[in-house]
Design a protein around this motif. Structure first.
Motif, PDB file in Angstrom:
ATOM      1  N   LEU A 128     -72.018 -29.211   8.235  1.00 34.45           N
ATOM      2  CA  LEU A 128     -72.137 -30.273   9.216  1.00 34.45           C
ATOM      3  C   LEU A 128     -73.315 -29.992  10.134  1.00 34.45           C
ATOM      4  N   VAL A 129     -73.928 -31.049  10.605  1.00 38.28           N
ATOM      5  CA  VAL A 129     -74.983 -30.940  11.612  1.00 38.28           C
ATOM      6  C   VAL A 129     -74.395 -31.443  12.925  1.00 38.28           C
ATOM      7  N   TYR A 130     -74.370 -30.571  13.932  1.00 42.73           N
ATOM      8  CA  TYR A 130     -73.775 -30.947  15.211  1.00 42.73           C
ATOM      9  C   TYR A 130     -74.609 -32.005  15.922  1.00 42.73           C
ATOM     10  N   THR A 131     -73.906 -32.999  16.448  1.00 41.80           N
ATOM     11  CA  THR A 131     -74.492 -34.081  17.244  1.00 41.80           C
ATOM     12  C   THR A 131     -73.498 -34.382  18.370  1.00 41.80           C
ATOM     13  N   PRO A 132     -73.800 -35.310  19.261  1.00 42.46           N
ATOM     14  CA  PRO A 132     -72.813 -35.656  20.298  1.00 42.46           C
ATOM     15  C   PRO A 132     -71.470 -36.137  19.741  1.00 42.46           C
ATOM     16  N   VAL A 133     -71.448 -36.616  18.473  1.00 45.12           N
ATOM     17  CA  VAL A 133     -70.194 -37.112  17.896  1.00 45.12           C
ATOM     18  C   VAL A 133     -69.683 -36.226  16.758  1.00 45.12           C
ATOM     19  N   VAL A 134     -70.317 -35.094  16.552  1.00 45.86           N
ATOM     20  CA  VAL A 134     -69.866 -34.099  15.562  1.00 45.86           C
ATOM     21  C   VAL A 134     -69.913 -32.739  16.238  1.00 45.86           C
ATOM     22  N   GLN A 135     -68.757 -32.239  16.630  1.00 46.10           N
ATOM     23  CA  GLN A 135     -68.679 -30.988  17.383  1.00 46.10           C
ATOM     24  C   GLN A 135     -67.483 -30.165  16.915  1.00 46.10           C
ATOM     25  N   ARG A 136     -67.567 -28.856  17.080  1.00 46.05           N
ATOM     26  CA  ARG A 136     -66.447 -27.988  16.757  1.00 46.05           C
ATOM     27  C   ARG A 136     -65.409 -28.033  17.880  1.00 46.05           C
ATOM     28  N   VAL A 137     -64.157 -27.784  17.488  1.00 43.64           N
ATOM     29  CA  VAL A 137     -63.076 -27.761  18.459  1.00 43.64           C
ATOM     30  C   VAL A 137     -62.795 -26.320  18.897  1.00 43.64           C
ATOM     31  N   THR A 138     -62.229 -26.151  20.056  1.00 42.35           N
ATOM     32  CA  THR A 138     -61.773 -24.840  20.516  1.00 42.35           C
ATOM     33  C   THR A 138     -60.293 -24.710  20.203  1.00 42.35           C
ATOM     34  N   ILE A 139     -59.914 -23.653  19.490  1.00 41.88           N
ATOM     35  CA  ILE A 139     -58.511 -23.477  19.133  1.00 41.88           C
ATOM     36  C   ILE A 139     -57.842 -22.519  20.114  1.00 41.88           C
ATOM     37  N   ILE A 140     -56.549 -22.694  20.270  1.00 43.14           N
ATOM     38  CA  ILE A 140     -55.769 -21.882  21.186  1.00 43.14           C
ATOM     39  C   ILE A 140     -55.723 -20.435  20.700  1.00 43.14           C
ATOM     40  N   SER A 141     -55.621 -19.499  21.616  1.00 39.55           N
ATOM     41  CA  SER A 141     -55.569 -18.087  21.243  1.00 39.55           C
ATOM     42  C   SER A 141     -54.259 -17.757  20.535  1.00 39.55           C
ATOM     43  N   HIS A 142     -54.270 -16.660  19.789  1.00 36.76           N
ATOM     44  CA  HIS A 142     -53.134 -16.304  18.945  1.00 36.76           C
ATOM     45  C   HIS A 142     -51.865 -16.065  19.766  1.00 36.76           C
ATOM     46  N   ASN A 143     -50.776 -16.674  19.286  1.00 35.31           N
ATOM     47  CA  ASN A 143     -49.433 -16.520  19.880  1.00 35.31           C
ATOM     48  C   ASN A 143     -49.332 -16.984  21.335  1.00 35.31           C
ATOM     49  N   SER A 144     -50.250 -17.834  21.755  1.00 39.10           N
ATOM     50  CA  SER A 144     -50.146 -18.424  23.096  1.00 39.10           C
ATOM     51  C   SER A 144     -49.129 -19.567  23.078  1.00 39.10           C
ATOM     52  N   GLY A 145     -48.387 -19.698  24.149  1.00 37.94           N
ATOM     53  CA  GLY A 145     -47.393 -20.753  24.222  1.00 37.94           C
ATOM     54  C   GLY A 145     -47.851 -21.914  25.086  1.00 37.94           C
ATOM     55  N   ILE A 146     -47.268 -23.079  24.835  1.00 35.47           N
ATOM     56  CA  ILE A 146     -47.498 -24.265  25.653  1.00 35.47           C
ATOM     57  C   ILE A 146     -46.202 -24.561  26.392  1.00 35.47           C
ATOM     58  N   PRO A 147     -46.222 -24.659  27.704  1.00 37.14           N
ATOM     59  CA  PRO A 147     -44.982 -24.905  28.452  1.00 37.14           C
ATOM     60  C   PRO A 147     -44.299 -26.208  28.038  1.00 37.14           C
ATOM     61  N   ASP A 148     -42.987 -26.188  27.991  1.00 37.48           N
ATOM     62  CA  ASP A 148     -42.232 -27.415  27.743  1.00 37.48           C
ATOM     63  C   ASP A 148     -42.625 -28.473  28.767  1.00 37.48           C
ATOM     64  N   ASN A 149     -42.615 -29.711  28.332  1.00 33.64           N
ATOM     65  CA  ASN A 149     -42.930 -30.882  29.166  1.00 33.64           C
ATOM     66  C   ASN A 149     -44.412 -31.024  29.490  1.00 33.64           C
ATOM     67  N   SER A 150     -45.263 -30.170  28.902  1.00 35.02           N
ATOM     68  CA  SER A 150     -46.708 -30.315  29.092  1.00 35.02           C
ATOM     69  C   SER A 150     -47.216 -31.578  28.412  1.00 35.02           C
ATOM     70  N   ALA A 151     -48.157 -32.248  29.037  1.00 36.52           N
ATOM     71  CA  ALA A 151     -48.789 -33.415  28.433  1.00 36.52           C
ATOM     72  C   ALA A 151     -49.746 -32.970  27.338  1.00 36.52           C
ATOM     73  N   VAL A 152     -49.629 -33.570  26.171  1.00 34.79           N
ATOM     74  CA  VAL A 152     -50.499 -33.290  25.028  1.00 34.79           C
ATOM     75  C   VAL A 152     -50.924 -34.623  24.416  1.00 34.79           C
ATOM     76  N   THR A 153     -51.960 -34.583  23.593  1.00 36.27           N
ATOM     77  CA  THR A 153     -52.554 -35.819  23.081  1.00 36.27           C
ATOM     78  C   THR A 153     -52.749 -35.765  21.576  1.00 36.27           C
ATOM     79  N   HIS A 154     -52.317 -36.825  20.892  1.00 39.60           N
ATOM     80  CA  HIS A 154     -52.645 -37.040  19.489  1.00 39.60           C
ATOM     81  C   HIS A 154     -53.834 -38.003  19.402  1.00 39.60           C
ATOM     82  N   ALA A 155     -54.653 -37.842  18.351  1.00 46.08           N
ATOM     83  CA  ALA A 155     -55.682 -38.829  18.029  1.00 46.08           C
ATOM     84  C   ALA A 155     -55.697 -39.019  16.520  1.00 46.08           C
ATOM     85  N   GLY A 156     -56.020 -40.237  16.072  1.00 42.34           N
ATOM     86  CA  GLY A 156     -56.071 -40.474  14.628  1.00 42.34           C
ATOM     87  C   GLY A 156     -56.198 -41.943  14.288  1.00 42.34           C
TER      88      GLY A 156
END
Length: 264
Positions: A128-156
């Motif tokens: 891939l060639v990075y552009t303003p609409v083609v970028q890598r994502v940052t992934i969460i660190s290993h075994n990190s937890g997300i607190p219950d009731n945290s707001a999260v987002t789906h896209a698709g």
């Protein structure tokens, strides 16, 4: 239970009947500029000789896309029958298309439960060639937890209502993390002693006892974001936007070390 995969192939039609049919439910239209790391995963139909988006994925680096293993299982899931489209808000058009070179499903996929370790790495034939609409994502660190009731987002690009059609435009929706044990207990009541189980390697999210917002068919492999972090991969659920049974994503943090070790 059903995966969030659009049933465009005959084998996938069986899956689509067993599970619900929809995509981002209760959300709104958005743009690739907001989510430049999401890509469309196209399937090739040998019966119609056409390509069509049926899953989504996430850019990890210029060569690798992170997706769901169930988008790449079965006799018609060879690399030659998959490709990705990056950098487009519109489904099945625009952006840049890259062929798939190889696929690595997690070795534990489907062992502890039907959709446990539902995650894979898709290697592209050309970078891939990075552009303003083609970028890598940052992934969460290993075994990190997300607190219950945290707001999260789906896209698709999944369907917007049960039994509906895939969205022509990228959509997103905000939901909330649901306690893992509570979610597991709910599904255990629905499917006692079944392979369809919620494990500690999964994240449940939705509007508990309310419903109306969720990912669905066509959103499989796509992102669950906590802020800008990729924390989940859309995996499965009982129908879509169900008030009692939330949508289930693969927990990325359970596999971060595996991703980093293999995406090079």
């Amino acid at each position: 239970m059903a995966s969030r995969l659009i049933p465009i192939l005959l084998l996938c039609s069986v899956i689509g009947t067993a599970f619900g049919k929809t995509r981002i439910v209760g959300g709104q239209e958005t743009s690739i500029e907001r989510y430049p790391s999401i890509v469309q995963v196209d399937f090739y139909s040998i019966w119609t000789a056409t390509w069509s988006q049926s899953c989504a994925g996430n850019i990890i680096n210029s060569i690798f896309v992170l997706c769901a293993a169930h988008c790449f299982e079965g006799t018609l899931a060879l690399a030659i029958y998959r490709r990705i489209r990056a950098g487009s808000t519109d489904r099945n058009t625009g952006g840049v298309v890259h062929d798939v070179d190889s696929v690595l499903n997690h070795p534990a996929y489907g062992i502890a439960a039907r959709y446990d370790a539902d995650i894979n790495l898709v290697r592209l034939r050309t970078p891939l060639v990075y552009t303003p609409v083609v970028q890598r994502v940052t992934i969460i660190s290993h075994n990190s937890g997300i607190p219950d009731n945290s707001a999260v987002t789906h896209a698709g690009w999944g369907t917007t209502s049960s039994g509906g059609q895939a969205s022509p435009i990228l959509r997103d929706v905000v939901i909330y993390v649901i306690n893992n044990q509570l979610c597991a207990d709910r599904y255990a009541q629905l499917f006692p002693n079944s392979v369809y189980r919620v494990t500690r390697n999964m994240i449940c999210a939705g509007l508990l006892d309310i419903g109306g917002r969720d990912a669905c068919q066509g959103d499989s492999g796509g992102p669950l974001y906590y802020g800008t972090l990729l924390v989940g991969i859309v995996s499965w659920g009982h129908g879509c936007a169900n008030a009692t049974f939330p949508g289930v994503s693969t927990s990325v943090s359970a596999y971060t070390n595996w991703i980093v070790s293999n995406a090079n």
